[in-house]
Design a protein around this motif. Structure first.
Motif, PDB file in Angstrom:
ATOM      1  N   PHE A  28      60.993  46.198  56.655  1.00  0.00           N
ATOM      2  CA  PHE A  28      62.387  46.073  57.077  1.00  0.00           C
ATOM      3  C   PHE A  28      62.729  44.647  57.478  1.00  0.00           C
ATOM      4  O   PHE A  28      63.886  44.246  57.415  1.00  0.00           O
ATOM      5  N   ALA A 165      78.413  51.592  62.896  1.00  0.00           N
ATOM      6  CA  ALA A 165      77.217  51.969  63.639  1.00  0.00           C
ATOM      7  C   ALA A 165      75.984  52.012  62.740  1.00  0.00           C
ATOM      8  O   ALA A 165      74.859  51.869  63.212  1.00  0.00           O
ATOM      9  N   MET A 166      76.172  52.193  61.430  1.00  0.00           N
ATOM     10  CA  MET A 166      75.024  52.331  60.532  1.00  0.00           C
ATOM     11  C   MET A 166      74.637  51.017  59.859  1.00  0.00           C
ATOM     12  O   MET A 166      73.694  50.973  59.088  1.00  0.00           O
ATOM     13  N   LYS A 167      75.368  49.950  60.131  1.00  0.00           N
ATOM     14  CA  LYS A 167      75.081  48.665  59.472  1.00  0.00           C
ATOM     15  C   LYS A 167      73.697  48.158  59.834  1.00  0.00           C
ATOM     16  O   LYS A 167      73.230  48.356  60.944  1.00  0.00           O
ATOM     17  N   LEU A 169      69.889  47.998  60.202  1.00  0.00           N
ATOM     18  CA  LEU A 169      68.687  48.833  60.131  1.00  0.00           C
ATOM     19  C   LEU A 169      68.928  50.299  59.789  1.00  0.00           C
ATOM     20  O   LEU A 169      68.252  50.833  58.913  1.00  0.00           O
ATOM     21  N   PRO A 170      69.878  50.994  60.451  1.00  0.00           N
ATOM     22  CA  PRO A 170      70.019  52.429  60.142  1.00  0.00           C
ATOM     23  C   PRO A 170      70.241  52.708  58.659  1.00  0.00           C
ATOM     24  O   PRO A 170      69.583  53.599  58.098  1.00  0.00           O
ATOM     25  N   PHE A 173      67.102  52.384  56.810  1.00  0.00           N
ATOM     26  CA  PHE A 173      66.227  53.555  56.963  1.00  0.00           C
ATOM     27  C   PHE A 173      66.651  54.670  56.017  1.00  0.00           C
ATOM     28  O   PHE A 173      65.811  55.353  55.429  1.00  0.00           O
ATOM     29  N   ILE A 174      67.961  54.861  55.865  1.00  0.00           N
ATOM     30  CA  ILE A 174      68.426  55.919  54.958  1.00  0.00           C
ATOM     31  C   ILE A 174      68.026  55.573  53.522  1.00  0.00           C
ATOM     32  O   ILE A 174      67.561  56.436  52.771  1.00  0.00           O
ATOM     33  N   ALA A 176      65.450  53.820  52.683  1.00  0.00           N
ATOM     34  CA  ALA A 176      64.015  54.065  52.594  1.00  0.00           C
ATOM     35  C   ALA A 176      63.737  55.551  52.430  1.00  0.00           C
ATOM     36  O   ALA A 176      62.828  55.954  51.698  1.00  0.00           O
ATOM     37  N   SER A 177      64.538  56.373  53.120  1.00  0.00           N
ATOM     38  CA  SER A 177      64.346  57.815  53.019  1.00  0.00           C
ATOM     39  C   SER A 177      64.566  58.285  51.585  1.00  0.00           C
ATOM     40  O   SER A 177      63.774  59.068  51.046  1.00  0.00           O
TER      41      SER A 177
END
Lengths: 194, 205
Positions: A28, A165-167, A169-170, A173-174, A176-177
């Protein structure tokens, strides 16, 4: 043939980042640009193959005969830290071209848990020297693949409308999921599980 | 003093706010019990390495500090590894390579370098406990969500207690297997982090 399967398993089926959750910090941390991702990947390939072989010899010919197996955690991390330091000094003097390409990534590698993790896994799986070599090449290529793919996707996400709010890292992560979900498809590949 | 302790748990939560120590968080949080085991191991190593580093901070030479920290940390990691192998073999098997890998967990080296090396013993121990509990809390929340959705149980122990059946029998037969597989881990932490940021932004607005 079994060496080829071992390679494929390490490279795709049990991808070290997406399936094993090792090396997430660089995954990341340095995946926002494509060229840094490639540089990091190359350094990891180089250091991992070298350190796996060295720790294998250290374990088989020094720690085992002397009954010092309990020291393996301390011994491995010290060997890897000094190897990385040594490579940095050597590159700076001898191969300045390579140093300017990989130099900034080398210090980061000491705390990259894939390197130490693969050293432990080689011991835990009871790999021979050849298997250690093949396994570490597979793992490090798999790491590079995941990192480069991630960097490519993240460069596109940068221009996409993402909720505030998702900018950062979050959303990474999605991503990557979803990548892990895709790699899960390799699980049935050749019917192997290791 | 108390602020040092609370900050490590909430404001500077290592996993959910600072995003360090991600590897064990994602790998081990497939069940709440595994998560607690990992958390306990990290609290032990973090507290004792902070204690030792802070006690010897006046005699540790500045340019040799990182190798010394690593030796101190790996000593405690080896202790945890061997104790766990002897008394909790099931847990040790589940956590696998992630127990010795506590050595390279950025939280521990980060606290030794960033806090314990500069502060008094009491403060360093409290900081270690606080950050360790913060890590445990984050990993335990993730383990709880993933185990309940992915397996239908909570706090099941391998070879022992079979866990609370939170979502009923029907769910046990058809759990969301996705959640305990690797992609589920990434998804859960994405929404936890996003949620925290959303509420922070609303509170400060």
């Amino acid at each position: 043939m079994s060496l080829f399967l071992l390679f494929l398993s390490a490279f795709l089926v049990n991808n070290i980042v997406l399936m094993r959750f090792l090396g997430l910090c660089p995954f990341f941390g340095v995946s926002s640009k494509l060229d840094t991702a490639v540089g990091m990947g190359m350094s990891v390939i180089f250091v991992m193959v070298l350190s796996s072989v060295i720790t294998w010899f250290l374990y088989q010919y020094i720690l085992m005969p002397l009954n010092l197996v309990f020291l393996r955690t301390a011994a491995f991390i010290l060997v890897i830290a000094s190897l990385v330091q040594f490579l940095e000094i050597y590159f700076k003097k001898a191969i300045p071209g390579l140093y300017s390409a990989l130099g900034i990534f080398l210090p980061l590698i000491t705390t990259n848990c894939t390197i130490l993790g693969v050293a432990f896994l080689n011991i835990d799986y009871g790999h021979s020297l050849i298997q250690t070599l093949v396994y570490s090449i597979g793992v490090s290529l798999g790491f590079t693949l995941a990192l480069v793919l991630m960097a490519g996707i993240r460069m596109r996400i940068d221009t996409a409308p993402v909720p505030d709010a998702m900018k950062g890292l979050p959303i990474a992560f999605i991503t990557a999921s979803l990548m892990a979900l895709a790699f899960l498809g390799f699980q049935g590949f050749l019917g192997l599980s290791l | 003093m108390l602020k040092t302790f609370i900050d490590g748990i909430v404001k500077n939560n290592p996993v959910l706010v600072l995003a360090i120590g991600l590897c064990p968080t994602l790998a081990v949080s497939t069940s709440a019990f595994n998560a607690l085991g990992m958390g306990a191991a990290v609290i032990f190593v973090l507290t004792f390495s902070n204690l030792i580093v802070s006690s010897f901070r006046k005699v540790i030479p500045d340019n040799l500090r990182i190798p010394i920290f690593i030796i101190v940390i790996s000593t405690f990691v080896t202790i945890v590894d061997y104790v766990m192998k002897a008394y909790l073999p099931g847990l040790s098997k589940n956590l696998g390579v992630f127990v010795p890998l506590i050595v390279v967990n950025c939280i521990i080296l980060g606290r030794a370098e960033g806090f314990a090396y500069k502060n008094s013993v009491g403060k360093a121990v409290l900081d270690g406990l606080g950050s360790g509990i913060g890590f445990t809390l984050a990993i335990f929340i993730m383990g709880t969500i993933r185990e309940i959705l992915g397996q239908g149980t909570w706090m099941s122990i391998p070879g022992g207690f079979e866990g609370f059946k939170v979502l009923g029998q029907g769910f046990l037969n058809y759990p969301v297997l996705f959640m305990i597989l690797p992609p589920g881990g990434f998804l859960v932490i994405a929404f936890l982090m996003g949620g925290i940021r959303y509420f922070e932004a609303r509170r400060s607005a």
